[in-house]
Design an enzyme around this catalytic site. Structure first.
Site, mmCIF file in Angstrom:
data_model
loop_
_atom_site.group_PDB
_atom_site.id
_atom_site.type_symbol
_atom_site.label_atom_id
_atom_site.label_comp_id
_atom_site.label_asym_id
_atom_site.label_seq_id
_atom_site.Cartn_x
_atom_site.Cartn_y
_atom_site.Cartn_z
ATOM 1 N N ARG A 1 -41.626 -55.195 24.940
ATOM 2 C CA ARG A 1 -41.889 -56.310 25.837
ATOM 3 C C ARG A 1 -41.733 -55.892 27.289
ATOM 4 O O ARG A 1 -42.557 -56.157 28.115
ATOM 5 C CB ARG A 1 -40.971 -57.488 25.515
ATOM 6 C CG ARG A 1 -41.464 -58.315 24.372
ATOM 7 C CD ARG A 1 -40.366 -59.111 23.761
ATOM 8 N NE ARG A 1 -39.352 -58.231 23.202
ATOM 9 C CZ ARG A 1 -38.352 -58.652 22.462
ATOM 10 N NH1 ARG A 1 -38.195 -59.926 22.211
ATOM 11 N NH2 ARG A 1 -37.481 -57.809 21.963
ATOM 12 N N SER B 1 -36.932 -63.944 19.614
ATOM 13 C CA SER B 1 -36.291 -64.820 18.628
ATOM 14 C C SER B 1 -35.068 -65.499 19.230
ATOM 15 O O SER B 1 -34.822 -66.681 18.997
ATOM 16 C CB SER B 1 -35.861 -64.011 17.401
ATOM 17 O OG SER B 1 -36.984 -63.433 16.778
ATOM 18 N N HIS C 1 -44.257 -61.650 17.396
ATOM 19 C CA HIS C 1 -44.320 -60.753 16.237
ATOM 20 C C HIS C 1 -45.726 -60.788 15.628
ATOM 21 O O HIS C 1 -46.311 -59.754 15.319
ATOM 22 C CB HIS C 1 -43.338 -61.207 15.149
ATOM 23 C CG HIS C 1 -41.885 -61.091 15.507
ATOM 24 N ND1 HIS C 1 -41.008 -62.145 15.378
ATOM 25 C CD2 HIS C 1 -41.146 -60.053 15.965
ATOM 26 C CE1 HIS C 1 -39.791 -61.755 15.739
ATOM 27 N NE2 HIS C 1 -39.843 -60.496 16.108
ATOM 28 N N LYS D 1 -24.595 -58.379 11.545
ATOM 29 C CA LYS D 1 -25.249 -59.177 12.579
ATOM 30 C C LYS D 1 -25.294 -60.642 12.124
ATOM 31 O O LYS D 1 -25.818 -60.943 11.056
ATOM 32 C CB LYS D 1 -26.665 -58.632 12.797
ATOM 33 C CG LYS D 1 -27.236 -58.939 14.152
ATOM 34 C CD LYS D 1 -28.498 -58.113 14.394
ATOM 35 C CE LYS D 1 -29.224 -58.567 15.636
ATOM 36 N NZ LYS D 1 -30.449 -57.788 15.860
HETATM 37 P P1 ADP Z 1 -34.689 -56.318 16.141
HETATM 38 O O1 ADP Z 1 -33.368 -56.994 15.977
HETATM 39 O O2 ADP Z 1 -34.861 -55.147 15.207
HETATM 40 O O3 ADP Z 1 -35.088 -56.006 17.545
HETATM 41 P P2 ADP Z 1 -36.658 -58.459 16.241
HETATM 42 O O4 ADP Z 1 -37.059 -59.394 15.137
HETATM 43 O O5 ADP Z 1 -36.019 -59.056 17.446
HETATM 44 O O6 ADP Z 1 -35.739 -57.375 15.551
HETATM 45 O O7 ADP Z 1 -37.913 -57.638 16.713
HETATM 46 C C1 ADP Z 1 -38.659 -56.858 15.833
HETATM 47 C C2 ADP Z 1 -39.687 -56.067 16.603
HETATM 48 O O8 ADP Z 1 -40.651 -56.957 17.164
HETATM 49 C C3 ADP Z 1 -39.107 -55.287 17.785
HETATM 50 O O9 ADP Z 1 -39.792 -54.065 17.899
HETATM 51 C C4 ADP Z 1 -39.424 -56.165 18.967
HETATM 52 O O10 ADP Z 1 -39.563 -55.425 20.150
HETATM 53 C C5 ADP Z 1 -40.744 -56.750 18.534
HETATM 54 N N1 ADP Z 1 -41.009 -58.018 19.217
HETATM 55 C C6 ADP Z 1 -40.231 -59.106 19.276
HETATM 56 N N2 ADP Z 1 -40.786 -60.071 20.042
HETATM 57 C C7 ADP Z 1 -41.959 -59.569 20.487
HETATM 58 C C8 ADP Z 1 -43.001 -60.036 21.359
HETATM 59 N N3 ADP Z 1 -42.923 -61.230 21.931
HETATM 60 N N4 ADP Z 1 -44.044 -59.223 21.596
HETATM 61 C C9 ADP Z 1 -44.098 -57.994 21.028
HETATM 62 N N5 ADP Z 1 -43.161 -57.491 20.230
HETATM 63 C C10 ADP Z 1 -42.107 -58.243 19.957
#
Ligand code: ADP
Length: 167
Positions: free
Chosen positions: A90, A128, A17, A41
């Site tokens: 990703r 995550s 992130h 969720k």
């Molecule tokens: P959600 O449940 O909305 O997907 P996340 O916290 O998992 O929430 O992800 C938020 C955003 O960050 C999403 O667009 C996800 O693709 C992006 N994201 C998560 N991990 C990475 C990473 N390692 N590299 C780039 N973007 C990421």
């Protein structure tokens, strides 16, 4: 350019992130992390905890702010005058969901656009959910998340082990 919103669960914030946030900040003046408080969720950390971890981890970045959101993202975007959303990609598996979500958001708010940023080469496998799983099994997560998140994960695991009577 002005304000970009970065919506997501952030359960918890990872270095993946942070990587795309830093890159977005090279193109936008201000970035606001919008932590989804979606009661349907099940999350490891509460919305308040997730917000606090983002705040603590990015304390030295004055152009980043963070809020928790219960309602619809596009309503919030309208309210604060934001016209750009940031999402990360990703791999191909992310694409279909993101494509539909971006289209739906534009249906609801035609002025909004979603900016997709490709993950950095170091972070394509960082999510995550994997971080939570690795941490739960005692794996080393120090290079995957910022220090406050690593500490919070350890804390949470010690608490859950105590609660379930496992040592
Ligand atoms: P959600 O449940 O909305 O997907 P996340 O916290 O998992 O929430 O992800 C938020 C955003 O960050 C999403 O667009 C996800 O693709 C992006 N994201 C998560 N991990 C990475 C990473 N390692 N590299 C780039 N973007 C990421």
């Amino acid at each position: 350019m002005g304000l970009i919103l970065y919506p997501g669960s952030f359960d918890p914030l990872t270095n993946g992130h942070i990587d795309i946030m830093r890159r977005a900040l090279e193109r936008f003046d201000e970035l606001r992390v919008v932590v989804a408080n979606n009661s349907r969720k099940q999350t490891l950390f509460s919305a308040e905890e997730r917000v606090a971890l983002v705040r603590e981890s990015l304390a030295n970045e004055p152009r980043v702010s963070v809020v928790a959101l219960d309602g619809l993202l596009v309503d919030y975007a309208r309210e604060v005058g934001a016209k750009t959303l940031l999402r990360g990609l990703r791999q191909v598996a992310d694409f279909e969901f993101e494509f539909n979500m971006a289209a739906m958001n534009r249906h609801l708010y035609p002025e909004i656009d979603t900016l997709f940023m490709m993950t950095g080469a170091d972070n394509f496998y960082v999510s995550s959910s994997l971080v939570r799983s690795v941490a739960a099994l005692g794996g080393d997560i120090d290079r995957l998340v910022p220090a406050p998140v690593a500490a919070a994960l350890r804390d949470r695991l010690i608490t859950s082990m105590r609660d379930t009577g496992t040592e």
